[in-house]
Scaffold this active site. Sequence first.
Site, short mmCIF file in Angstrom:
data_model
loop_
_atom_site.label_atom_id
_atom_site.label_comp_id
_atom_site.label_asym_id
_atom_site.label_seq_id
_atom_site.Cartn_x
_atom_site.Cartn_y
_atom_site.Cartn_z
N HIS A 180 65.07 42.74 66.79
CA HIS A 180 65.33 41.94 65.59
C HIS A 180 64.07 41.19 65.16
O HIS A 180 63.75 41.11 63.97
CB HIS A 180 66.46 40.96 65.90
CG HIS A 180 66.88 40.12 64.74
ND1 HIS A 180 67.44 38.87 64.89
CD2 HIS A 180 66.81 40.33 63.40
CE1 HIS A 180 67.69 38.36 63.70
NE2 HIS A 180 67.33 39.22 62.78
N GLU A 221 61.72 43.54 63.46
CA GLU A 221 62.17 43.76 62.07
C GLU A 221 61.59 42.69 61.15
O GLU A 221 61.08 43.00 60.06
CB GLU A 221 63.70 43.76 62.01
CG GLU A 221 64.29 43.81 60.61
CD GLU A 221 65.59 43.05 60.50
OE1 GLU A 221 65.75 42.26 59.53
OE2 GLU A 221 66.46 43.23 61.38
N HIS A 222 61.65 41.45 61.56
CA HIS A 222 61.11 40.35 60.76
C HIS A 222 59.60 40.49 60.57
O HIS A 222 59.07 40.32 59.46
CB HIS A 222 61.40 39.01 61.45
CG HIS A 222 62.76 38.47 61.18
ND1 HIS A 222 62.98 37.27 60.55
CD2 HIS A 222 63.99 38.98 61.45
CE1 HIS A 222 64.28 37.04 60.45
NE2 HIS A 222 64.92 38.07 61.00
N GLU A 280 68.79 32.06 62.32
CA GLU A 280 69.90 33.00 62.12
C GLU A 280 70.93 32.84 63.23
O GLU A 280 72.14 32.82 62.97
CB GLU A 280 69.39 34.43 62.10
CG GLU A 280 68.66 34.84 60.83
CD GLU A 280 68.38 36.33 60.79
OE1 GLU A 280 69.27 37.11 61.20
OE2 GLU A 280 67.28 36.71 60.36
N LEU A 290 98.94 44.39 61.35
CA LEU A 290 98.48 45.18 62.49
C LEU A 290 97.42 46.17 62.02
O LEU A 290 97.52 46.73 60.92
CB LEU A 290 99.67 45.90 63.14
CG LEU A 290 99.42 46.82 64.35
CD1 LEU A 290 100.66 46.84 65.25
CD2 LEU A 290 99.09 48.25 63.92
N GLY A 335 86.71 50.59 67.77
CA GLY A 335 86.01 49.32 67.83
C GLY A 335 84.56 49.45 68.23
O GLY A 335 83.70 48.72 67.76
#
Length: 358
Positions: free
Chosen positions: A79, A82-83, A160, A327, A332
């Site tokens: 991450h 990425e920045h 963040e 429901l 997932g």
Amino acid sequence: MFSRYLLVVIQSWLLVVSFSVQAEVIQSDRDQRDISVVTLTNGMRAVLVSDPKLDKSAAAVSIKAGSNANPKDREGLAHFLEHMLFLGTQKYPEADSYQNFISANGGSHNAFTAFENTTFFFDIATPSFDAGLDRFSQFFIAPLFNPEYVERERNAVNSEYESKKMDDGLRNYVADKLLMNPEHSWSAFTVGDLKTLTNSPEDPIREDLTQFFNRYYSSNLMTLALISPQPTVQLKQLAEKYFSAIRNTGATPFTNSAPLYATDRLPVQLDVKTLKQGQSLTISFPVSSRKDYWRIKPLYYIANQIGYEGPGSLLSYLKVKGWAKSLGAWIGIDLDDAARFDITIDLTEQGMKDYQSV
């Protein structure tokens, strides 16, 4: 095939989406766009889409390395990388050069770090597409990783993380990791903060940053997508012109050798106290990877049957009992090496009291 182990989690759900680009394109008869998939001279795959109806052009690059590849002692490094890629290249060293150019030419830009990939993208007025691609491609050819911006971006990543601490969805997502095999990278912290991204003379983060970039940011692990009113022949020329200079080191993608769940820990139940009012029950089934079954989609079929809401359905029964409001059933977790099938029930107050019966 469902595992014989059952995971029960009382929490809200998180849907994780992953994607891949296939070598051939199957188009609907109604799709009038010209689509071509090519491989550049450096092994980089490129999906080229020509649509004369568009009034803008856009590009994206996805790298097959995300938070799954974070070193254990550098959670959040993908991450953070990425920045840092937005903050200057050898050809365009000014930190805001890319952003200012895109904005000045009617466009927008962003990026995200997912579990299995990191994706960068922008759109722009078509006359400026050529120059935009020049700036964009330099991210992956010669980034500076300027030391003077390291502290700024460490704090940006930390912000963040801090901003989401009170979000129930994220809190449940993090709590869910406690049940997983700690040897599998899904169980790890992904965003990063000032602690995991520590930077000191004894432990400089820039060195880890460049090592991660050199390890995974290879053209053979990248897919390029271009969409524009321009013909695909011209898009191929643009792709070769700007992206064939990305080096191909023959890198191999990160793989998980450990199972997603340690079977000796299952079945298990996790109770999560949320900040907002509301209660739900999630029942999760760890399963093997479903990627080989993409043609027949068995989990989608099962989700459709369980999620049916008409007469005689599971939901209608639970409503009659006064236990449930809604429901849903879905995949997932969907990884190359493992998957998980989730059923989530939005409970009433009585349903929460009787959740074992539910």
